[in-house]
Design a protein around this motif. Sequence first.
Motif, PDB file in Angstrom:
ATOM      1  N   THR A   1      40.325  39.922  50.307  1.00 54.64           N
ATOM      2  CA  THR A   1      40.412  38.720  49.485  1.00 54.64           C
ATOM      3  C   THR A   1      39.001  38.246  49.211  1.00 54.64           C
ATOM      4  OG1 THR A   1      42.495  38.081  50.511  1.00 54.64           O
ATOM      5  CG2 THR A   1      41.282  36.354  49.372  1.00 54.64           C
ATOM      6  N   VAL A   2      38.721  37.901  47.964  1.00 56.20           N
ATOM      7  CA  VAL A   2      37.397  37.382  47.591  1.00 56.20           C
ATOM      8  C   VAL A   2      37.575  36.022  46.933  1.00 56.20           C
ATOM      9  CG1 VAL A   2      36.284  39.649  47.393  1.00 56.20           C
ATOM     10  CG2 VAL A   2      37.477  38.714  45.436  1.00 56.20           C
ATOM     11  N   HIS A   3      36.569  35.158  47.157  1.00 53.76           N
ATOM     12  CA  HIS A   3      36.686  33.781  46.691  1.00 53.76           C
ATOM     13  C   HIS A   3      35.621  33.379  45.689  1.00 53.76           C
ATOM     14  CE1 HIS A   3      39.812  32.760  49.608  1.00 53.76           C
ATOM     15  NE2 HIS A   3      39.172  33.567  50.414  1.00 53.76           N
ATOM     16  N   SER A   4      34.573  34.173  45.587  1.00 52.52           N
ATOM     17  CA  SER A   4      33.478  33.768  44.701  1.00 52.52           C
ATOM     18  C   SER A   4      33.079  34.929  43.802  1.00 52.52           C
ATOM     19  CB  SER A   4      32.263  33.324  45.521  1.00 52.52           C
ATOM     20  OG  SER A   4      31.694  34.446  46.186  1.00 52.52           O
ATOM     21  N   ARG A   5      32.393  34.602  42.751  1.00 51.30           N
ATOM     22  CA  ARG A   5      31.881  35.624  41.830  1.00 51.30           C
ATOM     23  C   ARG A   5      30.980  36.603  42.566  1.00 51.30           C
ATOM     24  NH1 ARG A   5      31.112  36.855  36.555  1.00 51.30           N
ATOM     25  NH2 ARG A   5      29.076  37.622  35.921  1.00 51.30           N
ATOM     26  N   GLU A   6      30.160  36.088  43.482  1.00 52.07           N
ATOM     27  CA  GLU A   6      29.247  36.944  44.244  1.00 52.07           C
ATOM     28  C   GLU A   6      30.026  37.944  45.104  1.00 52.07           C
ATOM     29  OE1 GLU A   6      28.971  33.464  44.310  1.00 52.07           O
ATOM     30  OE2 GLU A   6      27.460  33.507  42.717  1.00 52.07           O
ATOM     31  N   ASP A   7      31.105  37.447  45.765  1.00 51.10           N
ATOM     32  CA  ASP A   7      31.944  38.338  46.581  1.00 51.10           C
ATOM     33  C   ASP A   7      32.593  39.414  45.719  1.00 51.10           C
ATOM     34  OD1 ASP A   7      31.407  36.960  48.914  1.00 51.10           O
ATOM     35  OD2 ASP A   7      33.322  35.878  48.940  1.00 51.10           O
ATOM     36  N   ILE A   8      33.088  39.003  44.564  1.00 52.36           N
ATOM     37  CA  ILE A   8      33.723  39.968  43.652  1.00 52.36           C
ATOM     38  C   ILE A   8      32.731  41.042  43.245  1.00 52.36           C
ATOM     39  CG2 ILE A   8      34.749  40.270  41.357  1.00 52.36           C
ATOM     40  CD1 ILE A   8      35.868  37.384  41.693  1.00 52.36           C
ATOM     41  N   MET A   9      31.556  40.627  42.808  1.00 48.09           N
ATOM     42  CA  MET A   9      30.548  41.587  42.350  1.00 48.09           C
ATOM     43  C   MET A   9      30.111  42.507  43.492  1.00 48.09           C
ATOM     44  SD  MET A   9      30.657  40.936  39.252  1.00 48.09           S
ATOM     45  CE  MET A   9      29.453  42.124  38.707  1.00 48.09           C
ATOM     46  N   SER A  10      29.979  41.955  44.694  1.00 46.58           N
ATOM     47  CA  SER A  10      29.580  42.756  45.849  1.00 46.58           C
ATOM     48  C   SER A  10      30.623  43.819  46.168  1.00 46.58           C
ATOM     49  CB  SER A  10      29.361  41.839  47.058  1.00 46.58           C
ATOM     50  OG  SER A  10      29.145  42.608  48.218  1.00 46.58           O
ATOM     51  N   LYS A  11      31.898  43.445  46.200  1.00 48.04           N
ATOM     52  CA  LYS A  11      32.975  44.395  46.509  1.00 48.04           C
ATOM     53  C   LYS A  11      33.112  45.452  45.419  1.00 48.04           C
ATOM     54  CE  LYS A  11      34.059  42.593  50.387  1.00 48.04           C
ATOM     55  NZ  LYS A  11      33.582  43.227  51.610  1.00 48.04           N
ATOM     56  N   LEU A  12      32.977  45.039  44.160  1.00 45.19           N
ATOM     57  CA  LEU A  12      33.049  46.014  43.071  1.00 45.19           C
ATOM     58  C   LEU A  12      31.871  46.988  43.121  1.00 45.19           C
ATOM     59  CD1 LEU A  12      34.286  43.770  40.116  1.00 45.19           C
ATOM     60  CD2 LEU A  12      35.618  45.394  41.483  1.00 45.19           C
ATOM     61  N   ARG A  13      30.688  46.487  43.451  1.00 41.42           N
ATOM     62  CA  ARG A  13      29.500  47.343  43.582  1.00 41.42           C
ATOM     63  C   ARG A  13      29.690  48.331  44.739  1.00 41.42           C
ATOM     64  NH1 ARG A  13      26.252  43.667  42.780  1.00 41.42           N
ATOM     65  NH2 ARG A  13      26.176  42.824  44.882  1.00 41.42           N
ATOM     66  N   ASP A  14      30.177  47.833  45.884  1.00 41.94           N
ATOM     67  CA  ASP A  14      30.427  48.714  47.033  1.00 41.94           C
ATOM     68  C   ASP A  14      31.412  49.817  46.671  1.00 41.94           C
ATOM     69  OD1 ASP A  14      28.772  47.051  48.505  1.00 41.94           O
ATOM     70  OD2 ASP A  14      30.412  46.112  49.647  1.00 41.94           O
ATOM     71  N   ALA A  15      32.483  49.458  45.983  1.00 37.97           N
ATOM     72  CA  ALA A  15      33.501  50.433  45.593  1.00 37.97           C
ATOM     73  C   ALA A  15      32.926  51.458  44.619  1.00 37.97           C
ATOM     74  CB  ALA A  15      34.703  49.732  44.975  1.00 37.97           C
ATOM     75  N   SER A  16      32.137  50.979  43.673  1.00 34.58           N
ATOM     76  CA  SER A  16      31.528  51.872  42.696  1.00 34.58           C
ATOM     77  C   SER A  16      30.583  52.865  43.374  1.00 34.58           C
ATOM     78  CB  SER A  16      30.772  51.059  41.642  1.00 34.58           C
ATOM     79  OG  SER A  16      30.125  51.912  40.741  1.00 34.58           O
ATOM     80  N   GLU A  17      29.762  52.371  44.284  1.00 30.87           N
ATOM     81  CA  GLU A  17      28.823  53.244  45.000  1.00 30.87           C
ATOM     82  C   GLU A  17      29.548  54.273  45.853  1.00 30.87           C
ATOM     83  OE1 GLU A  17      26.257  50.551  47.110  1.00 30.87           O
ATOM     84  OE2 GLU A  17      25.258  49.889  45.267  1.00 30.87           O
ATOM     85  N   ALA A  18      30.714  53.904  46.379  1.00 30.20           N
ATOM     86  CA  ALA A  18      31.499  54.820  47.205  1.00 30.20           C
ATOM     87  C   ALA A  18      32.396  55.721  46.362  1.00 30.20           C
ATOM     88  CB  ALA A  18      32.350  54.025  48.194  1.00 30.20           C
ATOM     89  N   GLY A  19      32.433  55.487  45.042  1.00 29.59           N
ATOM     90  CA  GLY A  19      33.283  56.284  44.165  1.00 29.59           C
ATOM     91  C   GLY A  19      34.762  55.997  44.343  1.00 29.59           C
ATOM     92  N   VAL A  20      35.098  54.782  44.746  1.00 30.65           N
ATOM     93  CA  VAL A  20      36.484  54.402  44.995  1.00 30.65           C
ATOM     94  C   VAL A  20      36.981  53.528  43.856  1.00 30.65           C
ATOM     95  CG1 VAL A  20      38.046  53.173  46.552  1.00 30.65           C
ATOM     96  CG2 VAL A  20      36.124  54.483  47.489  1.00 30.65           C
ATOM     97  N   PRO A  21      37.959  54.001  43.070  1.00 27.83           N
ATOM     98  CA  PRO A  21      38.534  53.138  42.024  1.00 27.83           C
ATOM     99  C   PRO A  21      39.291  51.976  42.674  1.00 27.83           C
ATOM    100  CG  PRO A  21      39.184  55.454  41.708  1.00 27.83           C
ATOM    101  CD  PRO A  21      38.538  55.345  43.053  1.00 27.83           C
ATOM    102  N   VAL A  22      39.099  50.783  42.135  1.00 23.75           N
ATOM    103  CA  VAL A  22      39.774  49.601  42.660  1.00 23.75           C
ATOM    104  C   VAL A  22      40.417  48.829  41.521  1.00 23.75           C
ATOM    105  CG1 VAL A  22      38.255  49.355  44.667  1.00 23.75           C
ATOM    106  CG2 VAL A  22      37.689  48.163  42.541  1.00 23.75           C
TER     107      VAL A  22
END
Length: 181
Positions: free
Chosen positions: A17-38
Amino acid sequence: PLVIKPTQGFNGQGVVTVHSREDIMSKLRDASEAGVPVLAQALVSGAHFNVDMILVDGRALPAGITQRLFAERPQHLAIAGIQPAGLSPCEHAQLYSIAEQSAQAVGLRWGPATVDMIVANGTPFVLEISPHLHAVKTTLLSDNDPLRAWFRFLAGAPDWSSIRPNSAVCAAGYYNVFLDL
């Protein structure tokens, strides 16, 4: 809040669960770097159910409804499942009707399927549909035998539909232990 989850996986692994724009961007960046579609979806709070069924020409043969219990947020790890889910006959029929319609909407007509739903304030929300049984470990621990019915159908047994699960007859459950949290 939003829920970000991998498009593949099970038991809530990788769901946050994410609550802020920063959290969203961080999780999306982590997923992208790991090659995991979310995917991201609105957070819906309520009771979580797996609605398992066997589809025969688009019609649902009920295979059990399991209520799933999850760890505290921000993780969403499934920690337990209870079957039967303690629903009224009306609620049971409503969830199966929605599950059947969901399967038809995505073109699933044959075989095992599960629709994950959250019921919030009496309103069911479909989270996902999968072409396999989610709560098979719970279903197999109970007297339900949807897989046997499906394999008998595939084998052409004329009495396959008489092997209908009756989740009101018995109870089963599971408890997951995650040692690598």
